[in-house]
Motif scaffolding. Structure first.
Motif, mmCIF file in Angstrom:
data_model
loop_
_atom_site.group_PDB
_atom_site.id
_atom_site.type_symbol
_atom_site.label_atom_id
_atom_site.label_comp_id
_atom_site.label_asym_id
_atom_site.label_seq_id
_atom_site.Cartn_x
_atom_site.Cartn_y
_atom_site.Cartn_z
ATOM 1 N N CYS A 51 37.086 67.359 28.438
ATOM 2 C CA CYS A 51 37.497 65.659 27.683
ATOM 3 C C CYS A 51 38.603 65.083 28.661
ATOM 4 O O CYS A 51 39.450 65.248 29.388
ATOM 5 C CB CYS A 51 39.123 65.971 26.191
ATOM 6 S SG CYS A 51 38.299 66.764 24.858
ATOM 7 N N GLU A 52 37.799 63.799 28.523
ATOM 8 C CA GLU A 52 38.679 62.646 29.277
ATOM 9 C C GLU A 52 39.738 61.791 28.273
ATOM 10 O O GLU A 52 39.653 61.736 27.348
ATOM 11 C CB GLU A 52 37.844 61.289 30.003
ATOM 12 C CG GLU A 52 36.720 61.956 30.467
ATOM 13 C CD GLU A 52 36.099 60.522 31.246
ATOM 14 O OE1 GLU A 52 36.171 59.696 30.698
ATOM 15 O OE2 GLU A 52 34.482 60.884 31.813
ATOM 16 N N GLY A 53 40.741 61.501 28.814
ATOM 17 C CA GLY A 53 41.838 60.524 27.824
ATOM 18 C C GLY A 53 42.386 59.857 28.924
ATOM 19 O O GLY A 53 42.219 59.515 29.789
ATOM 20 N N TYR A 54 43.325 59.010 28.486
ATOM 21 C CA TYR A 54 43.478 57.664 28.865
ATOM 22 C C TYR A 54 44.940 57.070 28.332
ATOM 23 O O TYR A 54 45.195 56.925 27.180
ATOM 24 C CB TYR A 54 42.231 56.450 28.855
ATOM 25 C CG TYR A 54 41.003 56.642 29.200
ATOM 26 C CD1 TYR A 54 40.967 56.384 31.025
ATOM 27 C CD2 TYR A 54 40.190 57.325 29.010
ATOM 28 C CE1 TYR A 54 39.868 56.467 31.776
ATOM 29 C CE2 TYR A 54 38.596 57.169 29.446
ATOM 30 C CZ TYR A 54 38.799 56.966 30.518
ATOM 31 O OH TYR A 54 37.857 57.719 31.379
ATOM 32 N N ARG A 55 45.839 56.059 29.162
ATOM 33 C CA ARG A 55 47.044 55.919 28.710
ATOM 34 C C ARG A 55 46.859 54.098 29.102
ATOM 35 O O ARG A 55 46.096 53.713 30.227
ATOM 36 C CB ARG A 55 47.795 56.393 30.311
ATOM 37 C CG ARG A 55 49.091 55.651 29.204
ATOM 38 C CD ARG A 55 50.138 55.700 30.554
ATOM 39 N NE ARG A 55 51.989 54.848 30.309
ATOM 40 C CZ ARG A 55 52.676 55.394 29.830
ATOM 41 N NH1 ARG A 55 52.558 57.034 28.840
ATOM 42 N NH2 ARG A 55 53.600 54.502 29.232
ATOM 43 N N GLU B 253 57.596 47.964 25.253
ATOM 44 C CA GLU B 253 56.632 47.715 26.003
ATOM 45 C C GLU B 253 55.530 48.728 25.012
ATOM 46 O O GLU B 253 56.044 49.682 23.898
ATOM 47 C CB GLU B 253 56.759 49.201 26.494
ATOM 48 C CG GLU B 253 55.329 49.666 27.832
ATOM 49 C CD GLU B 253 56.055 50.515 29.079
ATOM 50 O OE1 GLU B 253 55.274 50.660 29.818
ATOM 51 O OE2 GLU B 253 56.865 51.743 28.568
ATOM 52 N N GLN B 254 54.194 48.254 24.673
ATOM 53 C CA GLN B 254 52.981 48.569 24.086
ATOM 54 C C GLN B 254 52.458 50.076 24.855
ATOM 55 O O GLN B 254 51.212 49.436 25.872
ATOM 56 C CB GLN B 254 52.670 47.458 23.233
ATOM 57 C CG GLN B 254 53.338 46.933 22.207
ATOM 58 C CD GLN B 254 54.041 46.996 21.264
ATOM 59 O OE1 GLN B 254 53.518 48.203 19.652
ATOM 60 N NE2 GLN B 254 55.285 47.096 20.714
ATOM 61 N N VAL B 255 52.036 51.228 24.725
ATOM 62 C CA VAL B 255 51.248 52.068 24.793
ATOM 63 C C VAL B 255 50.871 53.099 24.040
ATOM 64 O O VAL B 255 51.525 53.052 22.958
ATOM 65 C CB VAL B 255 52.370 52.945 25.866
ATOM 66 C CG1 VAL B 255 52.019 54.156 26.546
ATOM 67 C CG2 VAL B 255 53.572 52.089 26.660
ATOM 68 N N HIS B 256 49.562 52.944 24.320
ATOM 69 C CA HIS B 256 49.020 54.149 23.533
ATOM 70 C C HIS B 256 48.183 54.729 24.775
ATOM 71 O O HIS B 256 47.877 55.160 25.524
ATOM 72 C CB HIS B 256 47.977 53.206 22.511
ATOM 73 C CG HIS B 256 48.364 52.205 21.483
ATOM 74 N ND1 HIS B 256 48.756 53.278 20.492
ATOM 75 C CD2 HIS B 256 49.111 51.197 21.028
ATOM 76 C CE1 HIS B 256 49.493 51.868 19.675
ATOM 77 N NE2 HIS B 256 49.090 50.385 20.219
ATOM 78 N N ASN B 257 47.765 56.342 23.717
ATOM 79 C CA ASN B 257 47.089 57.420 24.448
ATOM 80 C C ASN B 257 45.085 57.269 23.717
ATOM 81 O O ASN B 257 45.629 57.071 22.625
ATOM 82 C CB ASN B 257 47.513 58.323 24.464
ATOM 83 C CG ASN B 257 48.744 58.305 25.802
ATOM 84 O OD1 ASN B 257 48.537 57.935 27.001
ATOM 85 N ND2 ASN B 257 49.734 58.599 25.083
ATOM 86 N N PHE B 258 44.420 57.254 24.348
ATOM 87 C CA PHE B 258 43.082 57.511 23.865
ATOM 88 C C PHE B 258 42.206 58.954 24.527
ATOM 89 O O PHE B 258 42.709 58.506 25.664
ATOM 90 C CB PHE B 258 42.664 55.980 24.020
ATOM 91 C CG PHE B 258 43.343 55.293 23.061
ATOM 92 C CD1 PHE B 258 43.111 54.617 21.726
ATOM 93 C CD2 PHE B 258 43.398 54.058 23.681
ATOM 94 C CE1 PHE B 258 43.480 53.413 20.963
ATOM 95 C CE2 PHE B 258 44.516 52.733 23.327
ATOM 96 C CZ PHE B 258 43.786 52.976 21.535
ATOM 97 N N PHE B 259 41.692 58.998 24.330
ATOM 98 C CA PHE B 259 40.184 59.918 24.355
ATOM 99 C C PHE B 259 39.478 58.873 24.388
ATOM 100 O O PHE B 259 39.440 57.788 23.797
ATOM 101 C CB PHE B 259 40.005 60.844 22.778
ATOM 102 C CG PHE B 259 40.971 61.584 23.069
ATOM 103 C CD1 PHE B 259 40.903 62.918 23.772
ATOM 104 C CD2 PHE B 259 41.991 62.279 21.878
ATOM 105 C CE1 PHE B 259 41.517 64.383 24.732
ATOM 106 C CE2 PHE B 259 42.480 62.857 21.910
ATOM 107 C CZ PHE B 259 42.669 64.158 22.872
ATOM 108 N N LEU B 260 38.497 59.349 24.652
ATOM 109 C CA LEU B 260 37.081 58.357 25.310
ATOM 110 C C LEU B 260 36.758 57.898 24.951
ATOM 111 O O LEU B 260 35.983 56.647 24.717
ATOM 112 C CB LEU B 260 36.261 59.694 26.930
ATOM 113 C CG LEU B 260 34.902 58.881 26.862
ATOM 114 C CD1 LEU B 260 35.157 57.876 27.272
ATOM 115 C CD2 LEU B 260 34.268 59.906 27.498
ATOM 116 N N GLN B 261 36.497 58.540 23.826
ATOM 117 C CA GLN B 261 34.897 57.950 22.701
ATOM 118 C C GLN B 261 36.098 56.804 22.079
ATOM 119 O O GLN B 261 35.504 56.207 20.637
ATOM 120 C CB GLN B 261 34.818 59.185 21.298
ATOM 121 C CG GLN B 261 33.973 60.491 22.181
ATOM 122 C CD GLN B 261 35.193 61.476 23.446
ATOM 123 O OE1 GLN B 261 36.405 61.126 23.300
ATOM 124 N NE2 GLN B 261 34.410 62.303 23.618
#
Length: 163
Positions: A105-109, A120-128
């Protein structure tokens, strides 16, 4: 999209040369500055509680069995520095780290603008969960700076120069 070469694959048993930490690689991360870190999960010492995992720089790790170490490449869907939007929450920001987990799985910060309180506004997402907005920090400059000959240093000795 960009292809990144990693030194070690998920599941490999490794040790940190500085801390002595031993464990298995569970993920790999490439930060915006190019730094590559591996998520290392140590084994339980008491057979019950699983200790917290650690992020360790690539240069600090070595495989416990050198014959099992294999480098690999991965073609990430999004590049660090690109502006993306969450498909569900509509959060817009710049990708500052991208992750590849041992299961593929790919994840992105994604970091967005500061909120009204300056936090600061930060979210973690998966590719989809993401969609492309624009090239963000990777966009070409408006106009390249024109290089001009400025004269540079003199080739004559200081005594030969007119003052």
């Amino acid at each position: 999209m960009s292809i990144v070469k990693f030194r070690y694959q998920g599941g490999l048993a490794v040790e940190c040369v500085y801390s002595g930490l031993r464990g298995k690689i569970t993920s790999v991360t490439q930060r915006l500055n190019g730094c590559i870190q591996y998520g290392v999960q140590p084994r339980s010492t008491d057979g019950d509680k699983i200790p917290d995992g650690w992020n360790v720089d690539e240069q600090s790790l070595f495989p416990l069995l050198a014959s099992e170490a294999k480098s690999f490449t991965h073609d990430f869907t999004f590049d660090n520095g690109e502006r993306v939007e969450g498909r569900v929450n509509r959060f817009v920001g710049i990708i500052t780290s991208r992750y590849l987990y041992a299961n593929g799985c790919e994840g992105y910060r994604v970091e967005g603008a500061l909120d009204k309180d300056g936090k600061e506004q930060v979210h973690n997402f998966f590719l989809q969960e993401l969609q492309f907005v624009d090239r963000g920090l990777n966009a070409p400059d408006e106009k390249p700076i024109e290089q001009r000959h400025t004269g540079g240093p003199s080739v004559r000795m200081p005594s030969q120069r007119a003052l």
